[in-house]
Enzyme design. Structure first.
Site, short mmCIF file in Angstrom:
data_model
loop_
_atom_site.label_atom_id
_atom_site.label_comp_id
_atom_site.label_asym_id
_atom_site.label_seq_id
_atom_site.Cartn_x
_atom_site.Cartn_y
_atom_site.Cartn_z
N ASN A 1 11.28 9.66 0.52
CA ASN A 1 10.03 10.23 1.03
C ASN A 1 9.78 9.63 2.41
OD1 ASN A 1 7.45 11.05 1.57
ND2 ASN A 1 6.46 9.75 0.04
N LYS B 1 7.59 10.47 4.55
CA LYS B 1 6.20 10.56 4.99
C LYS B 1 6.15 11.18 6.41
CE LYS B 1 5.30 6.68 2.03
NZ LYS B 1 4.32 5.75 1.52
N HIS C 1 1.23 13.05 -4.54
CA HIS C 1 1.48 11.67 -4.07
C HIS C 1 0.14 10.95 -3.91
CE1 HIS C 1 2.60 8.34 -1.47
NE2 HIS C 1 3.84 8.52 -1.90
N GLU D 1 -1.05 9.17 -1.69
CA GLU D 1 -1.67 9.32 -0.36
C GLU D 1 -2.39 10.66 -0.25
OE1 GLU D 1 1.83 8.39 1.94
OE2 GLU D 1 1.72 6.34 1.17
N GLU E 1 4.22 5.80 -9.73
CA GLU E 1 4.05 5.00 -8.51
C GLU E 1 2.72 4.26 -8.58
OE1 GLU E 1 6.64 6.59 -5.15
OE2 GLU E 1 4.76 7.65 -5.01
N GLY F 1 4.18 0.73 -0.53
CA GLY F 1 4.13 0.21 0.84
C GLY F 1 3.57 -1.19 0.96
N SER G 1 7.68 0.15 -3.27
CA SER G 1 8.35 -0.98 -2.63
C SER G 1 9.74 -1.27 -3.20
CB SER G 1 7.46 -2.24 -2.71
OG SER G 1 6.25 -2.02 -1.99
C1 PEP Z 1 6.14 6.27 -1.67
O1 PEP Z 1 5.36 6.44 -0.73
O2 PEP Z 1 6.39 7.20 -2.44
C2 PEP Z 1 6.72 4.94 -1.83
C3 PEP Z 1 7.25 4.63 -2.98
O3 PEP Z 1 6.65 4.12 -0.74
P1 PEP Z 1 7.30 2.63 -0.60
O4 PEP Z 1 8.70 2.72 -1.14
O5 PEP Z 1 7.26 2.35 0.85
O6 PEP Z 1 6.46 1.72 -1.42
#
Ligand code: PEP
Length: 237
Positions: free
Chosen positions: A7, A9, A92, A94, A161, A167, A201
């Site tokens: 992803n 983003k 997601h 976000e 998630e 992040g 992460s």
């Molecule tokens: C995401 O935004 O789906 C995600 C898992 O981000 P990160 O790996 O940076 O935590």
């Protein structure tokens, strides 16, 4: 077959996306037979991120809840499929947090993915506050409620998630990840065509024990997917 999804983003130019594709192609050679790779860039980068040899599929990070019409700024699931996407990330955290998406709108987005033949990657996960209040399981139930029963049992991907892990550099332990995914699998036990991902992460350094957690079919990766080298390292692991 494990499923590893990048992803991106709102990152990268077309030149950077092309460089990533070249580098990833080099890193995986003829492909990794036991792993399905998906790259989900921003829409203008789809062509640049495409692999002519089909070693990875394309996904998008969002779709409109409507099919067509006067919805300025939106991109429909049909348009994403027409542009070469196979998968679409829906819900997601976000999008939930920054754009107020929840419940009914996500139900519609999943339906639009189905109409267009896209496989939804439906994201769920608790905030730190919900976790501290012992509301993790209740959050799963509430968020999964947006998924309508599917008599055709079409392919569905659910990405767990935890919001506090996205992040942040704080990853769920393999134990926490496993127990969350087992619980989600129980809630969705009517679905045979289900794959469960962990996201939050994930890096080349921490991915192995997480992949060994019960019910983990792969990862949704943000930060570490921006570099072809680290994305390939996770795929190889
Ligand atoms: C995401 O935004 O789906 C995600 C898992 O981000 P990160 O790996 O940076 O935590």
């Amino acid at each position: 077959m494990k499923l590893i999804v990048a992803n991106w983003k709102m990152h990268k130019t077309r030149a950077e996306a092309r460089a990533f594709a070249d580098e990833l192609g080099h890193a995986i050679g003829d492909g990794i037979p036991v792993v399905e790779l998906v790259v989900a860039p921003a829409y203008p980068l789809l062509d640049a991120a495409r692999d002519g040899r089909g070693r990875w599929a394309l996904g998008c990070q969002n779709v409109a809840s409507e099919t067509e019409g006067a919805f300025t700024g939106e991109v429909s699931a049909g348009m994403a499929a027409d542009a070469g996407c196979t998968y679409a990330i829906v819900g997601h955290s976000e999008r939930r947090r920054l754009f107020g998406e929840d419940g009914p709108v996500l139900t519609k987005k999943v339906a639009r993915c189905r109409d267009a033949g896209l496989v939804p990657i439906f994201c769920i996960g608790e905030t730190e506050k919900e976790r501290d209040a012992g509301l993790t399981a209740a959050t799963f139930v509430r968020q999964l409620d947006a998924l309508e029963p599917d008599p055709h049992d079409r392919p569905l991907v659910v990405a767990y998630e935890p919001v506090w892990a996205i992040g942040s550099g704080r990853t769920a332990t393999p134990e926490d990840c496993g127990s969350a995914l087992v619980h989600i699998a129980e809630l969705l036990s009517a679905r045979r065509n289900l794959r469960l991902l962990y996201g939050g992460s994930v890096t080349p350094d921490n991915c192995r024990p997480l992949l060994g957690a019960p019910r983990t079919d792969g990862f949704l990766i943000g930060g570490a997917s921006l570099s072809a080298e680290s994305f390939a390292a996770i795929a190889r692991a």
